[in-house]
Design a protein around this motif. Structure first.
Motif: not given
Length: 184
Positions: A62-81
């Protein structure tokens, strides 16, 4: 092995009444592991081995996050990448292929109302359309997509609304745990 791994990614969890309440509600469920990516990696340096092991040990993610600028927060995006690129593209045979079939759900909070996420709303797109890149990611990883859990109008929500959202979230996570039990 955790049955359900919740990867929490809120840049300032202390100010988020809804996300904190949701995490507290999920903490009480047996078989749930919560990993707060911002507190684990304050400098943004993600431990690849630790996170790959965490994913391989989980049956549901489960990815839990607040929607920020129509996407995930930066740390989650970094985690994905970092983690998904490593597992799916760089080490598929040893790691990535083992992710196939795991359930995958998004738990998203949004400050605005649901009505703003419509063709005629301020955001012009439905929440499902906005979350489509994450659904594509789930598909690419071989995950089984679960309908997202979304809480709208979190900004300034009254305490009873926050409690109700947390209760619904705990029930949804419990439902994921039940699916795992039935599949076993």
């Amino acid at each position: 092995m955790s049955e359900v791994l919740i990867l929490s990614a809120h840049p300032d969890i202390e100010t988020s009444r809804t996300n904190r309440a949701m995490l507290r509600a999920a903490t009480n469920l047996l078989g749930v592991e919560i990993a707060d990516l911002y507190s684990l990696y304050p400098d943004g340096e993600i431990d690849v081995d630790r996170e790959c092991t965490r994913l391989l040990d989980a049956r549901t993610i489960v990815l839990q996050f607040p929607l920020q600028w129509y996407s995930t927060p930066s740390r989650l995006k970094e985690w994905q990448d970092t983690i998904l690129t490593h597992m799916i593209y760089l080490d598929y045979d040893h790691q990535g292929r083992h992710l196939s079939g795991r359930r995958f759900m998004l738990a998203v909070t949004a400050g605005a109302s649901e009505a703003t996420y419509a063709e005629d709303g301020r955001n012009r797109y439905s929440i499902d359309e906005i979350l489509r890149p994450l659904q594509a990611t789930a598909y690419r990883c071989g995950f089984t997509w679960e309908q997202p859990f979304v809480v709208f109008e979190t900004r300034g929500a009254p305490d009873d609304v926050v409690r109700a959202a947390a209760s619904r979230y705990a029930a949804r996570i419990a439902g994921l745990l039940s699916k795992l039990e039935m599949a076993a």
